[in-house]
Design an enzyme around this catalytic site. Structure first.
Site, PDB file in Angstrom:
ATOM      1  N   VAL B  63       4.671  50.392  21.443  1.00  0.00           N
ATOM      2  CA  VAL B  63       4.741  50.995  20.105  1.00  0.00           C
ATOM      3  C   VAL B  63       3.667  50.461  19.157  1.00  0.00           C
ATOM      4  O   VAL B  63       3.398  51.070  18.116  1.00  0.00           O
ATOM      5  CB  VAL B  63       6.141  50.800  19.464  1.00  0.00           C
ATOM      6  CG1 VAL B  63       7.186  51.632  20.182  1.00  0.00           C
ATOM      7  CG2 VAL B  63       6.527  49.332  19.397  1.00  0.00           C
ATOM      8  N   TYR B 154       6.716  36.745   9.706  1.00  0.00           N
ATOM      9  CA  TYR B 154       7.833  37.632  10.061  1.00  0.00           C
ATOM     10  C   TYR B 154       8.392  38.296   8.803  1.00  0.00           C
ATOM     11  O   TYR B 154       8.612  39.510   8.763  1.00  0.00           O
ATOM     12  CB  TYR B 154       8.921  36.818  10.771  1.00  0.00           C
ATOM     13  CG  TYR B 154      10.124  37.622  11.191  1.00  0.00           C
ATOM     14  CD1 TYR B 154      10.077  38.444  12.313  1.00  0.00           C
ATOM     15  CD2 TYR B 154      11.315  37.563  10.470  1.00  0.00           C
ATOM     16  CE1 TYR B 154      11.186  39.182  12.702  1.00  0.00           C
ATOM     17  CE2 TYR B 154      12.434  38.299  10.845  1.00  0.00           C
ATOM     18  CZ  TYR B 154      12.367  39.105  11.967  1.00  0.00           C
ATOM     19  OH  TYR B 154      13.461  39.841  12.346  1.00  0.00           O
ATOM     20  N   LYS B 158       8.478  42.285   7.837  1.00  0.00           N
ATOM     21  CA  LYS B 158       9.745  42.999   7.619  1.00  0.00           C
ATOM     22  C   LYS B 158       9.872  43.510   6.182  1.00  0.00           C
ATOM     23  O   LYS B 158      10.506  44.539   5.936  1.00  0.00           O
ATOM     24  CB  LYS B 158      10.924  42.089   7.976  1.00  0.00           C
ATOM     25  CG  LYS B 158      11.080  41.840   9.481  1.00  0.00           C
ATOM     26  CD  LYS B 158      11.346  43.142  10.231  1.00  0.00           C
ATOM     27  CE  LYS B 158      11.746  42.941  11.670  1.00  0.00           C
ATOM     28  NZ  LYS B 158      12.004  44.205  12.384  1.00  0.00           N
ATOM     29  N   ILE B 187      22.085  37.689  13.910  1.00  0.00           N
ATOM     30  CA  ILE B 187      22.716  38.522  14.942  1.00  0.00           C
ATOM     31  C   ILE B 187      22.505  37.890  16.317  1.00  0.00           C
ATOM     32  O   ILE B 187      21.418  37.379  16.622  1.00  0.00           O
ATOM     33  CB  ILE B 187      22.130  39.959  14.919  1.00  0.00           C
ATOM     34  CG1 ILE B 187      22.243  40.567  13.513  1.00  0.00           C
ATOM     35  CG2 ILE B 187      22.822  40.843  15.948  1.00  0.00           C
ATOM     36  CD1 ILE B 187      23.639  40.706  12.954  1.00  0.00           C
TER      37      ILE B 187
END
Lengths: 78, 246
Positions: B63, B154, B158, B187
């Site tokens: 991607v 990061y 984001k 998570i």
């Protein structure tokens, strides 16, 4: 056949008379051919000729003549 | 079922949150196109979804590579002419203090976490616009909304996803394409388990619910955003973090 289809796509997408769709007609030189109408035109051409245009070709499609040149690379003949 | 006959592409769907989304979407009746770079892993997930009674196909590409994305969409269009839901989930985590961040790390992180969202959305939006319908769901992060020490790269990648989400929501609303983002907290994925145990414990302690979240809990919100239940929701960043403070 392809020529008629091309003119129909331009005329309907830009909302202009078919007579106005000439090779010389250029992007952003008439109020009707702005960026929003351009994406509508791209969708119409993709549907009519059953192709998927590359992003570079969408950006390069700066006139009716250029559209024909680009579409020829997708095996659409005029 | 929430997603009956909806055509959905899920990026980074061979593990973690993406895999949970692919499984849940398939269980909810969707035709799931499973994305990953490794065709063997993608095919394994496709086979798993099919054996569970779901409908699935492969969407193999990198991607972060625009040419690879283009070729994958061309292949996709031979199978389906429509997309109802795109989930831009693929992402990497590569932490470093700012003094130790390398240009290659910045490029790689932004390529996968941010640029890929644009590459994938570009084609999806064009296909969705023809049907005047669609839902794009981007995975951002609580680090993107709040920031965190050691996560400038990061967090930046984001946070950019939030800007993309809100901008696309405005641009594509006229085509009836909704664009929303999910901001997961802590998570339970390989990504979360890759951090040192002491940091892991500190992270769990920072969650008001005092537990790590599950990928399935993200998948539920993704299904809501992909379904008609959220027909009037666009441009939103939905935190799924158990009340995490960071």
């Amino acid at each position: 056949m392809s020529q008629a289809t091309l003119i129909k796509c331009f005329a309907e997408s830009l909302g202009i008379p078919a007579e106005q769709v000439t090779d010389e007609l250029q992007y952003n030189t008439i109020p009707q051919w702005d960026s929003v109408a351009h994406m509508t035109l791209i969708a119409a051409l993709e549907d009519a000729f059953e192709i998927m245009l590359d992003t570079d070709d969408i950006i390069d499609m700066s006139s009716v003549a250029k559209a024909k040149e680009i579409l020829a690379r997708y095996e659409v003949s005029f | 079922m929430l997603l009956q006959n909806k055509v959905c592409i899920v990026t980074g769907a061979t593990r973690g949150i993406g895999l949970a989304i692919a499984r849940f979407f398939a269980a909810q009746g969707a035709w799931v196109f499973v994305n990953g770079r490794d065709s063997q892993r993608v095919n394994d997930v496709v086979a798993e979804l099919q054996s569970a009674g779901g409908r699935a196909d492969a969407f193999v590409c990198d991607v972060a590579d625009p040419n690879s994305v283009k070729l994958a969409y061309k292949e996709f269009l031979t199978k389906s002419k429509t997309i109802d839901v795109l989930v831009n989930n693929a992402g990497i985590l590569d932490d470093a203090l700012i003094g130790m961040v390398t240009p290659a790390q910045i490029e790689r992180t932004f390529s996968i976490n941010t640029y890929a969202v644009l590459y994938m959305s570009q084609y999806a939006a064009r296909i969705m616009a023809k049907a005047k319908s669609g839902s794009i769901i981007n995975l951002t992060s609580i680090i993107g909304t709040n920031g965190n020490s050691g996560q400038a790269v990061y967090g930046g990648s984001k946070a950019a996803v939030i800007g993309i989400t809100k901008s696309l929501a405005k641009e594509l609303a006229a085509s009836h394409i909704r664009v929303n983002a999910i901001a997961p907290g802590f998570i339970d994925t390989d990504m979360a388990r890759s951090i040192p145990p002491a940091v892991f414990d500190t992270r769990v302690a920072s969650v008001a619910m005092k537990r790590i979240g599950t990928p399935e809990e993200i998948a539920g919100v993704a299904a809501f955003l992909g379904s008609d239940l959220s027909a009037y929701v666009t441009g939103q960043i939905i935190g799924v973090d158990g009340g995490m403070l960071i």
